[in-house]
Motif scaffolding. Structure first.
Motif, PDB file in Angstrom:
ATOM      1  N   GLY A 328       0.791  -1.220   0.000  1.00  0.00           N
ATOM      2  CA  GLY A 328       0.000   0.000   0.000  1.00  0.00           C
ATOM      3  C   GLY A 328       0.823   1.271   0.000  1.00  0.00           C
ATOM      4  O   GLY A 328       0.296   2.364  -0.223  1.00  0.00           O
ATOM      5  N   ALA A 329       2.122   1.131   0.250  1.00  0.00           N
ATOM      6  CA  ALA A 329       2.980   2.312   0.360  1.00  0.00           C
ATOM      7  C   ALA A 329       3.710   2.646  -0.932  1.00  0.00           C
ATOM      8  O   ALA A 329       4.493   3.609  -0.970  1.00  0.00           O
ATOM      9  N   PHE A 340      13.120  -1.100  -0.826  1.00  0.00           N
ATOM     10  CA  PHE A 340      12.403  -2.048   0.023  1.00  0.00           C
ATOM     11  C   PHE A 340      12.721  -1.787   1.496  1.00  0.00           C
ATOM     12  O   PHE A 340      11.826  -1.716   2.344  1.00  0.00           O
ATOM     13  N   ARG A 341      13.983  -1.602   1.807  1.00  0.00           N
ATOM     14  CA  ARG A 341      14.385  -1.336   3.190  1.00  0.00           C
ATOM     15  C   ARG A 341      13.855   0.018   3.665  1.00  0.00           C
ATOM     16  O   ARG A 341      13.469   0.170   4.831  1.00  0.00           O
ATOM     17  N   GLU A 342      13.833   1.008   2.793  1.00  0.00           N
ATOM     18  CA  GLU A 342      13.305   2.329   3.166  1.00  0.00           C
ATOM     19  C   GLU A 342      11.829   2.236   3.541  1.00  0.00           C
ATOM     20  O   GLU A 342      11.384   2.840   4.523  1.00  0.00           O
ATOM     21  N   PRO A 355      15.130  -6.799   7.692  1.00  0.00           N
ATOM     22  CA  PRO A 355      14.807  -6.469   6.293  1.00  0.00           C
ATOM     23  C   PRO A 355      15.498  -7.402   5.303  1.00  0.00           C
ATOM     24  O   PRO A 355      14.916  -7.762   4.278  1.00  0.00           O
ATOM     25  N   GLY A 356      16.730  -7.831   5.618  1.00  0.00           N
ATOM     26  CA  GLY A 356      17.431  -8.730   4.709  1.00  0.00           C
ATOM     27  C   GLY A 356      16.753 -10.076   4.596  1.00  0.00           C
ATOM     28  O   GLY A 356      16.613 -10.627   3.500  1.00  0.00           O
ATOM     29  N   THR A 357      16.307 -10.612   5.731  1.00  0.00           N
ATOM     30  CA  THR A 357      15.603 -11.896   5.725  1.00  0.00           C
ATOM     31  C   THR A 357      14.296 -11.789   4.953  1.00  0.00           C
ATOM     32  O   THR A 357      13.958 -12.665   4.135  1.00  0.00           O
TER      33      THR A 357
END
Length: 640
Positions: A328-329, A340-342, A355-357
């Motif tokens: 949704g973002a 993706f991490r942000e 986040p890596g996993t």
């Protein structure tokens, strides 16, 4: 529930398993607490690092999502080169194979066993060879003693088809074979005992390397070791049904007598018992004989305000809420790892995840070009419910209520075993017509008594004689003194509608406000109830609709499956109509809040954006019918 042995040096027995070459055919027998998961992680590392296999060339299969989560966490935490190896349940792997091989078939309408049977046929017709990963170089399978019926046949087909080019490592323990109940015929069930192990030995003969892990690394106290000597006796049970029963009953009696020597924890109605469960700093499991008993225990704890998790079936999957927030973002069609991490930085993530996993897990089903995530592919995987098993596992609370079957492969600091019944023959019934499986009962009690690391207690069995199972619906209910009485119903994972977002189905609620309520207010364990919307059945074989009310607020409606099951449960005979409906079904709880993927047109129309994702509650517990004439929640102030 993580293991305590992650850092110990490998024993000679474990090292022998790890050091086998990639093309070896290895059968490992391992007793309870023998460190098999730790050994498998080291084995995977050796296959990737020393044997130079790619992660995608290794297929890892196990029974439950809890076991997948345990193995995945151990790989993430302790593995080196094998961190990208993916573990899957048998059912998830079979479903993914079918979707890839026959994409035009709606496999969600096919039952679990039907999918396994279709996957076996697909293997025989070459479906594995044309897949993205191709033929696996090495197959790792855990808990093979529980391979019975169609799942055994699928694994045999897999190993047989690729025996010239594929190595394997299969691990099992006959003393912990507790899934024989999946085979309904008693004689056939007896034949299934150790049948896969026999097949492996017969099929691979001298090429088979058979190893054994005999040490125990789980039990740290004498009480936790009480049952261990009986593992060898259970492994040696005779196959002949006429001979096995008496020996199994003796073992069960011995185990029960040992259990009765452990401290009695008391009854769940006692305040000091509730406090002892509420404030214990470690992990605790209350292990029950069946799910009716587990529902009863869970209801008592919920009434006392004791936080806990009711262990769900291995077949129930739920997508984590952070996925809906992620989708949704962004309006982008692809996401790089940095972006993706942000996005995840502003989203609450599961404890102990990184986040890596999560990035690696998501890319398994939505791999885009040049190291990206394909966002439409991720939405499709969410909508089709084929996310990786490690993403659909819900982390348990420190206190878990579970059947022994569902606790298989797990371990806890403290275990409370609900007092088991005494096995005895029914009156005026010959021995060959026992109404239970003595060998299964003995193995089940053994498994329960080998889950503890430190402390084990016996727990007074709660009164659950009114909690019964409707085998037509595979659902528990609360009965009464008469055979036709129905006073409550078990809630299952698919009982909340996910066809449309809340507000688009029968409820006069604002969808965006409902989403925010679910995201910020609703938590696992919150009390919930179903409230009758109106008294008009949706169809001739269904109940009227019910609103799902959490924290006093309608958040969803029940599914078509629930309406159909409620109708069938309330019928006194197969052809009689139902003319009276409970005004409410109370005593339920929120199991979790989950992500749902659906129509982007619908979400855009309801003000939820064009991404086609929303949140929905998942309920659990044994609900109680409230029969009264109070005002119901209706779209126009209707009453039933």
């Amino acid at each position: 529930m993580s293991a305590i042995v992650d850092d110990h040096p490998l024993t000679a027995e474990q090292q022998a398993v790890v050091d086998q070459p990639w093309d070896a055919r290895v059968l490992v027998t391992a007793g309870a607490g023998a460190g098999k998961t730790y050994t498998l992680v080291r084995r995977l590392d050796a296959l990737v690092e020393r044997e130079e296999l790619e992660a995608g060339e290794i297929l890892v299969l196990t029974f439950s999502r809890a076991a997948v989560r345990e193995l995945t966490e151990r790989i993430e935490r302790r593995a080196g080169s094998a961190q990208r190896v993916r573990a899957q349940t048998f059912d998830a792997w079979a479903t993914a194979l079918l979707i890839r091989a026959y994409p035009d078939t709606d496999w969600s309408t096919v039952g679990f066993d039907g999918r396994i049977e279709a996957a076996t046929e697909a293997i025989d017709h070459g479906a594995v060879e044309v897949g993205e990963q191709g033929v696996p170089a090495h197959v790792v399978i855990d808990e093979v003693q529980d391979l019975v019926g169609v799942r055994r046949e699928m694994v045999e087909a897999l190993l047989d088809r690729f025996q010239e080019n594929t190595g394997f490592t299969v691990v099992g323990d006959s003393a912990q074979a507790v899934y024989g109940f999946q085979v309904s015929d008693p004689d056939q069930r007896a034949e299934e005992t150790d049948r896969f192990l026999d097949w492996v030995r017969a099929s691979f003969g001298e090429d088979l390397v058979e190893l054994h892990l005999g040490d125990n690394f789980r039990a740290r106290t004498d009480v936790a070791r009480l049952a261990l000597p009986y593992g060898a006796q259970l492994q040696r049970l005779p196959r002949d049904p006429a001979r096995v029963a008496d020996e199994a009953e003796r073992i069960h009696g011995d185990l029960r007598s040992l259990l009765l020597t452990t401290p009695n924890f008391g009854g769940l109605d006692l305040e000091y018992v509730q406090d002892a469960l509420r404030h214990y700093p470690g992990t605790t499991a209350v292990l029950c004989r069946d799910n009716g008993q587990a529902l009863t225990v869970s209801g008592l704890l919920a009434d006392a305000g004791v936080p806990h998790t009711l262990q769900r079936s291995a077949r129930e999957r739920s997508a984590p809420p952070w996925l809906a927030e992620l989708l949704g973002a962004t309006a982008a069609s692809t996401l790089g790892e940095e972006r993706f991490r942000e996005l995840l930085a502003d989203i609450e993530l599961p404890i102990d995840s990184s986040p890596g996993t999560l990035w690696r897990s998501v890319r398994k089903v939505a791999r885009g070009a040049r190291g990206t995530i394909d966002v439409p592919a991720l939405h499709l995987a969410l909508a089709e419910r084929r996310l990786p098993d490690e993403l659909t596992s819900v982390r348990s609370a420190s206190l878990v209520v579970s059947t022994v079957h569902r606790a298989k492969g797990l371990q806890f600091d403290r275990v409370l075993v609900v007092e088991p019944r005494v096995l005895r023959e029914p009156r005026r019934v010959e021995k060959k017509k026992r109404d239970y499986d003595p060998a299964a009962e003995a193995r089940l009690l053994y498994v329960a008594m080998t889950r503890a690391r430190d402390d084990m207690y016996i727990l007074d069995a709660p009164s659950s004689w009114l909690v019964r199972k409707d085998r037509r619906l595979d659902r528990w209910y609360l009965g009464g003194r008469s055979a036709w009485a129905r006073n409550g119903i078990e809630l299952l994972g698919g009982d909340v509608s996910q066809a449309l977002p809340p507000g688009a189905e029968d409820l006069r609620v604002e969808p965006r406000a409902s989403m925010e309520h679910l995201r910020t207010v609703v938590s696992p364990g919150d009390p919930a109830e179903l409230v009758l919307l109106h008294g008009i059945p949706v169809a001739a074989d269904q109940s009227p609709p019910y609103a799902v009310v959490v924290e006093g607020r309608p958040t969803a409606v029940v599914s078509e499956r629930f309406r159909t099951d409620l109708y069938r449960m309330l019928q006194r005979t197969a052809h009689s109509p139902v003319d009276r409906w409970p005004q409410a079904i109370t005593g339920l709880r929120v199991d979790c809040v989950e992500s749902v993927g659906g129509s982007a047109t619908v979400t855009d129309r309801e003000g939820l954006g064009p991404q086609g994702v929303w949140l929905a509650p998942r309920l659990c517990g044994l609900g109680r019918f409230r029969w009264d004439n109070e005002q119901t929640i209706g779209t126009e102030g209707d009453t039933a």
